[in-house]
Design an enzyme around this catalytic site. Structure first.
Site, PDB file in Angstrom:
ATOM      1  CG  HIS A  73      17.403  16.742   2.236  1.00  0.00           C
ATOM      2  ND1 HIS A  73      18.472  16.821   3.087  1.00  0.00           N
ATOM      3  CD2 HIS A  73      17.688  17.594   1.550  1.00  0.00           C
ATOM      4  CE1 HIS A  73      19.504  17.870   2.997  1.00  0.00           C
ATOM      5  NE2 HIS A  73      18.480  18.614   2.138  1.00  0.00           N
TER       6      HIS A  73
ATOM      7  CD  GLU B   4      16.359  28.781   1.973  1.00  0.00           C
ATOM      8  OE1 GLU B   4      16.733  28.990   2.799  1.00  0.00           O
ATOM      9  OE2 GLU B   4      16.850  27.703   1.310  1.00  0.00           O
TER      10      GLU B   4
END
Lengths: 430, 383
Positions: free
Chosen positions: B175, B106
């Protein structure tokens, strides 16, 4: 084992030119030329062939060459004893049956969220973790059920955790991707790719610190960090390889290269797909091993773990393996070639081990069937236990946020909120 | 039965069975966890219906065809058709140079996107969830948000960071976090949170056309929801203004502000309240930064009561900012303290019952609205 220790070539002394040749991946497989140790014929997977240039000397030497020399001198040619064979078989069967049971329970709605199964990769978990002591540390990723089981966390606790019950190893608060166990030194269970590697490096650092700064006798815990091929493109991986080699930390970096990161093939994502080569670039041995063969993994694991325990520093081990199922139970798994799947299904590590045990008369059909039955009963019991366990009570919502719950602050009456016995009875109004 | 299924491993029939079960399980899970999921099926009128997923896909498609400088970058956006199938068909249509499957890095690819944007390209960077954006947050804040300021306008960064935000169903602590408050506190960024398909289409198009970095917070559980869309929305030049909230439902007794999935919950709560004689005005914020303070304040001046709803953590959240804005500008108009509904102040637990308690439910919004209207209701939820 000092003989094999010297065979772990220190990469700094090897001139760079000998490492730059392109070799087919399979020439670095241990035992690829030794018929005695082979379970199957040499495998050719067409799309993975790099240029077939003639091989020059490898920067790392097959450990099994050395082991073979020693073994030839001893009476028995076998790599494992019967007891070890049965232990390994049982562990792999436990992993396989557990994951199959997870799939069943997921489709019945008892398990939810993200569930990532480990079918096909059992040889790596069993091969490495069975050499660890209870005090050694294991750090894993979201594909952590089988690492937890191999490390010793009872199947009941893992199953309850997956069901989200209060009797799970993390009291239902962690879930499939976040298995922790202080008792068995399983440090997680991380959802982010690459997140576990610095944590594992830190655990290794702590054992070195305890040995050298705090002078604790016997503090020689080794850490194993398990992660996948996708992680090897992440920056954290390289940062930790550097620091672990720099500070000679007692850690083994185990790459479970199953060739796929969800739907992204390792070859599409990586400029140089040979991950083991990244070890020598940072000053540690890099080894490539056939991860579908538990005995080969064991040979490498034994050496790497003992090297770490002796204080010689980290090792990078790339295990070529395969996951038989999709990335998770929600993954339709459409991108993988069925021929590739069939090929690796033919190299099932459990089938291979069974064949080895039978061929070398280490175990009989009945003994293995008895183990199968035992594990099935264990799992039926685990599911029943998880089913009957209670859900976490509402008061558990606010527990374990802090180790010192004074972190919730001072309430309107001037006293710490956590001192009020009814504190955890509320909902989101804290 | 256990054994029968196990022995089928490896055969094609097993995989087909699993796929059917997966599909039916997902439907089951969505309906049990997101109460609004079933409700909108009945909402169909003569207008065309579109799911949020289709809305996002069509917006991306149209913007990519209109401007060749727009490209999409992220994990699994190409061959896998998108981790949540948002970018389905785009690889076939635009090719691998414009729909880039990245490795799992990322920080790397967000940075590459920002650098490309410096030179006039218009990247759309997808994070598989915004939780993973934490690995790239240095680039979102330091290289994207602050660049225009640090360079005194020489460098603008027309980039869009998009992906699902907030809690899904049973995915655990790492998450499930909502990042609206984090990104909205940073000057230089624009932060958008669509709810319906119309929002998704209009705001994503606006974001891609915008010359500044935009953080586009979607919601995984909304992807499959259908909403009616008018012909105007389907037009390829449709665009919604950034910084304008929408009044989803007019009312006169209490104002409820919400964004993303919570708008659905607020609308349901408004239905329940209407039956009890309380007329609630529901504001869909759409834009977290810049916050449409004018609309919110005008609404509070009309109703005199405010309930803010969000899914994220309470402290320093979006609700806190809205509350302060109202106190600063419309204090005299408030007849009751502002009620703030937020997620529980704990990392998201995995267990299903704890997760339900950690996320606001429709009943929580109804109770808060009633409290704001001075009905007597116990503070804590029963059951």
């Amino acid at each position: 084992m000092s003989l094999s220790a010297t065979k772990f070539v220190h990469p700094i002394t090897t001139p760079p030119s000998t490492r730059s040749s392109d070799k087919p991946l399979f020439s670095t497989f241990f035992g690829s030329n030794h018929t005695k140790l082979r379970f199957n014929k040499p495998i050719v997977v067409a799309q993975r062939r790099s240029s077939s240039a003639a091989s020059t000397s490898s920067p790392v030497v097959a450990v099994s060459d050395v082991v073979k020399e020693k073994k030839l001198k001893s009476a028995s040619n076998l790599l494992i004893t019967k007891e070890e064979g049965l232990v390994i078989y049982e562990d792999m069967i436990l992993g396989r049956f557990f994951e199959d049971m997870c799939a069943q329970m997921y489709y019945r709605g008892k398990m939810f969220g993200f569930v990532h199964l480990y079918n096909g990769q059992e040889a790596v978990s069993t091969g490495f973790i069975k050499f660890l002591k209870k005090e050694d540390y294991v750090v894993s990723t979201y594909r952590d059920h089988v690492h937890a089981l191999s490390k010793g966390v009872p199947a009941r606790e893992v199953m309850s955790e997956l069901f989200g019950k209060a009797t799970g190893c993390c009291r239902g608060q962690g879930g499939s991707m976040h298995m922790f166990s202080k008792q068995y030194n399983l440090l997680g269970g991380f959802a982010f790719i690459g997140e576990g590697i610095p944590v594992a490096t830190g655990a290794a650092f702590s054992s070195k610190y305890r040995r050298e700064v705090l002078k604790e006798p016997g503090a020689d815990e080794v850490t194993l960090a398990f992660f996948g091929d996708g992680t090897c493109n992440n920056g954290q991986f390289y940062e930790c390889l550097n620091m672990a080699a720099l500070w000679k930390l007692p850690i083994v970096f185990v790459v479970e290269n199953n060739l796929w990161a969800i739907g992204m093939s390792h070859l599409r994502a990586t400029s140089d797909p040979q991950i083991w080569k990244k070890g020598p670039a940072f000053g540690m041995p890099g080894i490539h091993v056939d991860g579908m063969d538990v005995l080969k993994v064991r040979e490498v694991a034994k050496e790497a773990i003992e090297r770490a325990r002796r204080g010689e520093g980290p090792t990078l081990v790339e295990c070529e393996t395969y996951r038989f199922r999709g990335h998770s139970l929600a993954d339709p798994d459409e991108l993988r070639d069925p021929a590739e799947k069939a090929h690796y299904a033919g190299r099932d590590p459990i089938t291979a081990l069974k064949k080895y045990l039978f061929d070398n008369k280490l175990a009989s059909e009945q003994e293995l069937k008895a183990i199968d039955k035992k594990i099935e009963e264990l799992l039926d019991d685990a599911v029943e236990f998880a089913d009957e366990s209670p859900l976490p009570p509402r008061s558990q919502l606010l527990e374990n946020v802090f180790a010192d719950p004074k972190g919730f602050g001072i309430g309107p009456d001037g006293k710490y909120r956590c001192e009020d016995p009814k504190f955890t009875q509320g909902t989101a109004h804290v | 039965m256990l054994r029968a299924i196990r022995h089928k491993v490896g055969t094609i029939s097993y995989f087909c069975l699993i796929r059917c079960l997966e599909a039916s399980y997902t439907l089951f899970a969505l309906q049990s966890i997101c109460p609004a999921f079933g409700a909108f099926r009945a909402f169909a009128s003569a207008a065309k219906e579109m799911t949020v997923r289709e809305a996002l896909n069509s917006a991306l498609d149209e913007e990519m065809s209109a401007d060749p400088k727009v490209f999409l970058m992220g994990e699994e956006v190409g061959e896998y058709q998108g981790a949540y199938k948002i970018s389905k068909g785009l690889l076939d249509k635009y090719g691998p140079e414009r729909v880039l499957d990245t490795p799992i890095t990322e920080a790397g690819f967000a940075g590459i996107g920002v650098g490309a944007a410096y030179y006039g390209l218009r990247p759309v960077v997808e994070f598989m969830t915004f939780n993973f954006s934490m690995q790239a947050i240095d680039h979102i804040i330091n290289s994207a948000a602050k660049s225009n300021y640090m360079s005194a306008g020489q460098i603008s960064v027309p980039i869009v960071f998009r992906g699902p935000n907030g809690a899904a169903a049973g995915v655990g602590a790492q998450h499930s976090q909502c990042y609206a408050a984090w990104y909205a506190s940073c000057p230089g960024l624009k932060v958008l949170a669509p709810y319906s398909s119309e929002d998704a289409r209009g705001l994503l198009k606006a974001a891609i056309r915008d010359p500044d970095p935009v953080v586009f917070l979607e919601n995984e559980l909304l992807y499959g929801e259908s909403f009616p869309v008018s012909a105007e929305v389907l037009d390829s030049s449709f665009c919604l203004p950034i910084g304008k909230a929408k009044i989803e439902r007019e009312g006169k007794d209490v104002t409820i502000t919400a964004y993303s999935k919570m708008v659905g919950y607020a609308l349901k709560a408004a239905e329940i309240l209407a039956k009890e004689g309380v007329s609630a005005e529901v504001i869909n914020l759409r834009s977290i930064r810049p916050l449409d303070r004018t609309t919110i304040n005008a609404s509070v001046r009309k109703t005199n009561r405010l309930v803010t709803v969000e899914e994220g953590f309470p402290q320093h959240g979006v609700g806190a900012e809205i509350c302060t804005s109202v106190v600063e500008e419309s204090f005299g108009y408030l007849d009751a303290p502002v009620e703030r509904i937020a997620g529980a102040d704990v990392p998201m637990p995995y267990a299903a019952n704890l997760e339900r308690m950690a996320v606001p439910q429709v009943e929580d919004i109804v109770r808060a609205a009633k409290r704001a209207c001075h009905r007597s209701v116990p503070l804590a939820a029963t059951a």
